[in-house]
Design a protein around this motif. Structure first.
Motif, PDB file in Angstrom:
ATOM      1  N   ILE A 115      21.406  69.681  18.706  1.00  0.00           N
ATOM      2  CA  ILE A 115      22.564  69.095  18.022  1.00  0.00           C
ATOM      3  C   ILE A 115      22.152  68.491  16.677  1.00  0.00           C
ATOM      4  O   ILE A 115      22.848  68.644  15.665  1.00  0.00           O
ATOM      5  CB  ILE A 115      23.220  68.036  18.920  1.00  0.00           C
ATOM      6  N   GLY A 116      21.012  67.801  16.649  1.00  0.00           N
ATOM      7  CA  GLY A 116      20.552  67.209  15.398  1.00  0.00           C
ATOM      8  C   GLY A 116      20.254  68.250  14.333  1.00  0.00           C
ATOM      9  O   GLY A 116      20.553  68.047  13.153  1.00  0.00           O
ATOM     10  N   ILE A 117      19.680  69.389  14.743  1.00  0.00           N
ATOM     11  CA  ILE A 117      19.407  70.475  13.794  1.00  0.00           C
ATOM     12  C   ILE A 117      20.716  71.078  13.297  1.00  0.00           C
ATOM     13  O   ILE A 117      20.904  71.327  12.104  1.00  0.00           O
ATOM     14  CB  ILE A 117      18.531  71.550  14.453  1.00  0.00           C
ATOM     15  N   ARG A 118      21.639  71.297  14.245  1.00  0.00           N
ATOM     16  CA  ARG A 118      22.892  71.963  13.875  1.00  0.00           C
ATOM     17  C   ARG A 118      23.740  71.107  12.938  1.00  0.00           C
ATOM     18  O   ARG A 118      24.367  71.598  12.006  1.00  0.00           O
ATOM     19  CB  ARG A 118      23.692  72.305  15.140  1.00  0.00           C
ATOM     20  N   TYR A 119      23.765  69.788  13.191  1.00  0.00           N
ATOM     21  CA  TYR A 119      24.580  68.891  12.374  1.00  0.00           C
ATOM     22  C   TYR A 119      23.771  68.212  11.266  1.00  0.00           C
ATOM     23  O   TYR A 119      24.304  67.359  10.553  1.00  0.00           O
ATOM     24  CB  TYR A 119      25.224  67.821  13.257  1.00  0.00           C
ATOM     25  N   ARG A 120      22.476  68.561  11.169  1.00  0.00           N
ATOM     26  CA  ARG A 120      21.609  67.992  10.132  1.00  0.00           C
ATOM     27  C   ARG A 120      21.609  66.466  10.185  1.00  0.00           C
ATOM     28  O   ARG A 120      21.721  65.785   9.163  1.00  0.00           O
ATOM     29  CB  ARG A 120      22.038  68.482   8.752  1.00  0.00           C
ATOM     30  N   ASN A 121      21.477  65.945  11.399  1.00  0.00           N
ATOM     31  CA  ASN A 121      21.513  64.508  11.613  1.00  0.00           C
ATOM     32  C   ASN A 121      20.126  64.036  12.010  1.00  0.00           C
ATOM     33  O   ASN A 121      19.611  64.393  13.074  1.00  0.00           O
ATOM     34  CB  ASN A 121      22.530  64.160  12.703  1.00  0.00           C
ATOM     35  N   THR A 176      17.505  74.529   8.236  1.00  0.00           N
ATOM     36  CA  THR A 176      18.310  73.383   7.810  1.00  0.00           C
ATOM     37  C   THR A 176      17.479  72.130   7.580  1.00  0.00           C
ATOM     38  O   THR A 176      17.997  71.144   7.076  1.00  0.00           O
ATOM     39  CB  THR A 176      19.397  73.085   8.862  1.00  0.00           C
ATOM     40  N   VAL A 177      16.208  72.158   7.982  1.00  0.00           N
ATOM     41  CA  VAL A 177      15.314  71.024   7.779  1.00  0.00           C
ATOM     42  C   VAL A 177      14.343  71.368   6.654  1.00  0.00           C
ATOM     43  O   VAL A 177      13.934  72.528   6.512  1.00  0.00           O
ATOM     44  CB  VAL A 177      14.549  70.673   9.073  1.00  0.00           C
ATOM     45  N   GLU A 178      13.991  70.370   5.860  1.00  0.00           N
ATOM     46  CA  GLU A 178      13.049  70.584   4.760  1.00  0.00           C
ATOM     47  C   GLU A 178      11.782  71.263   5.274  1.00  0.00           C
ATOM     48  O   GLU A 178      11.269  70.933   6.333  1.00  0.00           O
ATOM     49  CB  GLU A 178      12.727  69.232   4.126  1.00  0.00           C
ATOM     50  N   LYS A 179      11.275  72.245   4.521  1.00  0.00           N
ATOM     51  CA  LYS A 179      10.247  73.146   5.024  1.00  0.00           C
ATOM     52  C   LYS A 179       8.990  72.419   5.468  1.00  0.00           C
ATOM     53  O   LYS A 179       8.458  72.682   6.552  1.00  0.00           O
ATOM     54  CB  LYS A 179       9.906  74.179   3.941  1.00  0.00           C
ATOM     55  N   LYS A 180       8.487  71.496   4.658  1.00  0.00           N
ATOM     56  CA  LYS A 180       7.257  70.785   5.020  1.00  0.00           C
ATOM     57  C   LYS A 180       7.462  69.926   6.257  1.00  0.00           C
ATOM     58  O   LYS A 180       6.594  69.861   7.139  1.00  0.00           O
ATOM     59  CB  LYS A 180       6.792  69.924   3.844  1.00  0.00           C
ATOM     60  N   GLN A 181       8.611  69.275   6.342  1.00  0.00           N
ATOM     61  CA  GLN A 181       8.898  68.434   7.498  1.00  0.00           C
ATOM     62  C   GLN A 181       9.015  69.280   8.758  1.00  0.00           C
ATOM     63  O   GLN A 181       8.469  68.920   9.810  1.00  0.00           O
ATOM     64  CB  GLN A 181      10.186  67.652   7.274  1.00  0.00           C
TER      65      GLN A 181
END
Length: 599
Positions: free
Chosen positions: A256-262, A321-326
């Motif tokens: 859910i966090g990945i999908r909603y970018r939370n 959806t998450v910054e590549k390095k992170q």
């Protein structure tokens, strides 16, 4: 005005005792309903909020301390339905949140005061168990629908707060199901998990019909359903329910966090995974008596937690959806946690198996079985650090595999003499095959690295390092095998001196043959290092023959050793001459500069 009405009901019931508690609850319902109609009609969220606050406080204020769950939960259901009616016309997330906490807060109060003490004291099924399950099911359905009712009616996409409330409802209900059924009614808990799974799948179908464009909501409901249907299996098999629940929740929150970018939801997923690991450690030791190896709920619980970590690793590994390095850092951390948890589970399972399941003898205590199993386990997990696409790319895993390879090699060579306790068939026995497992693992690691040269140009050198380690370990294993064979043969034939002579002779012969094979490989692969290693081993053989064998072996064995060594050296000399004629050794071109240097 509504506050004064609540105060009048409270005073008439608890202060002046003019009316009974049932009448007071009924009047509170009327006040709450009136306030809710007013709030919806006038679009006044503050009025709705205050009316619900008064409604949920009313049972506490007018309580007589009696156990009357049907009256209490019937009243709470009316309040919750009122909140649902608000959700039908107005999208007030604060009202939904208040209804959720108020409902389950009152349920928790009743559960802790009346149900739990009675359940602990009861030797048979508690009398209040059907009541607890029935009203828990009612509240589950209400708060499964309430957060997204407005979206379904208006055919719009749900917000992330709505999805979080749906997930929270599933978590709370699952918690109480575990508290009620886990200890004595584990199969019923598995069935209840399947029912909850079916409810979420049913709601997903409704969303498909009403709001098909709401992909995140449909994905969230699908993930929750997968968790419950997956959890039903370990529940039925009596696994660690709480640890599995935390692990499953970690996967859900991560998705859910990945999908909603939370970020906060993803952080909650990490916390849930950490709590799962902490709970597993609280249940140690893994076994306390004889058990069925691998096919047992305790080992399965650790594997379930490891699988949850690996799923989260794959999610971060594939997300965009998450910054590549992170994302790269997080998937590396999660894979390391998965590998560590699975390795710990395998080592503990084998230790408990040798401790409780195997009958040890004075000649073969269980720790020898333990060592043999550890060689295989560590070798497999070394390869797991290099296997693509199971393991992510990165130099860290290559270094980790190299360190683990060194550990398993040293462990194998040091403990190898303890694998034997009596006469054995040389080279055709399980212990030697076990030693070869380590060698095969090192060679397989080299092969895996050779296939990954495109990822890192240094992998070719790393692969060669594993090959050299395998060659070295094999040489020591062969030496130990020959020495131990003649040692135990001498003890069995009562002629240890002769067998010692034979053992030393065959070791020298083996070293010469091994050096010749390395030299042949060096010529075939055009590898200077292999040829230098072979020459170094030949030098070691010569020193052994002239310094040790001449002074300790009988003449016949000494002559045989010299003959084998001489023939081998002549053959190597021929190989060098043959290679020189075939141009295997490129000549150094002479330039004016090099000519001056030579002069």
């Amino acid at each position: 005005g509504f506050a004064i009405l609540y105060a009048a009901v409270f005073s008439a019931s608890s202060f002046y005792h003019l009316i009974g508690s049932n009448t007071a609850l009924g009047l509170s319902i009327l006040v709450t309903v009136g306030a809710m109609f007013y709030a919806v009609g006038m679009n006044e969220i503050l009025a709705a909020f205050l009316s619900l606050v008064g409604g949920y406080l009313a049972p506490i204020i007018v309580s007589t301390g009696e156990n009357r769950p049907h009256a209490l939960f019937g009243y709470v259901t009316i309040l919750s339905i009122g909140a649902m009616l608000c959700a039908l016309f107005r999208k007030w997330r604060t009202v939904n949140l208040l209804a959720f906490f108020g409902t389950f807060g009152l349920y928790t109060g009743w559960f802790e005061k009346f149900y739990r003490p009675a359940a602990r004291a009861a030797e048979v099924m508690p009398q209040q168990l059907p009541v607890a399950l029935t009203w828990l099911g009612v509240f589950f359905v209400i708060f499964l629908v309430l957060p997204i009712l407005y979206e379904l009616v208006k055919r719009v996409n749900a917000k992330k707060e709505d999805v979080v409330l749906v997930v929270s409802n599933a978590v709370v209900v699952f918690y109480y199901l575990c508290m009620i059924l886990f200890v004595k009614y584990r199969p019923a808990l598995a069935v209840a998990s399947l029912v909850v799974c079916g409810a979420h799948l049913g709601l997903k179908q409704v969303v498909n019909t009403r709001s098909r464009q709401d992909v995140p909501l449909r994905l969230s409901l699908l993930v929750i359903s997968m968790f419950f249907v997956t959890a039903a299996i370990p529940m039925y098999l009596k696994m660690y329910a709480v640890a599995i629940a935390w692990a499953g929740e970690g996967v859900i929150l991560t998705v859910i966090g990945i999908r909603y970018r939370n970020t906060w939801t993803r952080t909650g997923g990490f916390i849930a995974l950490i709590l799962s690991g902490i709970w597993l450690t609280q249940e140690l030791p893994l076994h306390k008596a004889a058990f069925t190896i691998i096919l047992n709920p305790y080992f399965g619980s650790w594997c379930f937690a490891a699988a949850a970590l690996y799923i989260c690793h794959m999610i971060y590994r594939r997300t965009t959806t998450v910054e590549k390095k992170q994302a790269h850092l997080l998937n590396q951390v999660l894979f390391g946690a998965f590998w560590a948890v699975l390795l710990a589970a395998a080592l503990m399972e084998w230790y408990c198996h040798t401790r409780f399941n195997l009958v040890a003898t004075p000649q073969q205590p269980y720790r020898h079985y333990l060592s043999k199993g550890y060689v295989v386990i560590l070798t497999v997990f070394m390869l797991l650090l290099l296997a693509r696409p199971i393991c992510p790319a990165g130099w860290f895993w290559v270094v980790g595999a190299a360190i683990l390879g060194g550990i398993v090699s040293a462990f194998t060579l040091i403990d190898f003499p303890n694998f034997y306790h009596d006469r054995f068939a040389i080279f055709a026995n399980g212990s030697f095959a076990l030693g070869l497992t380590c060698v095969a693992g090192l060679c397989a690691a080299a092969l895996l690295l050779r296939r990954q040269v495109t990822e890192n140009s240094h992998n070719r050198q790393h692969a060669f390092g594993f090959v050299l380690a395998g060659v070295s370990v094999l040489w020591v294993l062969l030496t130990e095998e020959i020495y131990l064979y003649w040692k135990f043969l001498g003890q069995a034939t009562a002629d240890p001196q002769r067998c010692a002579f034979m053992g030393q002779m065959y070791i020298s012969v083996m070293w010469a043959i091994y050096a010749a094979l390395l030299m042949t490989i060096g010529f075939a692969k055009k590898s200077k290092i292999f040829r230098y290693i072979a020459l170094g081993l030949f030098l070691l053989v010569i020193l052994k023959v002239f310094i040790f064998d001449m002074s300790n072996l009988k003449s016949v064995y000494r002559i045989a050793g010299f003959a084998v060594l001489g023939i081998t050296l002549v053959g190597i000399s021929y190989l060098y001459q043959y290679g020189k004629k075939k141009g295997m050794f490129p000549e150094v071109s002479v330039t004016p500069e090099t000519e001056d240097i030579q002069k």
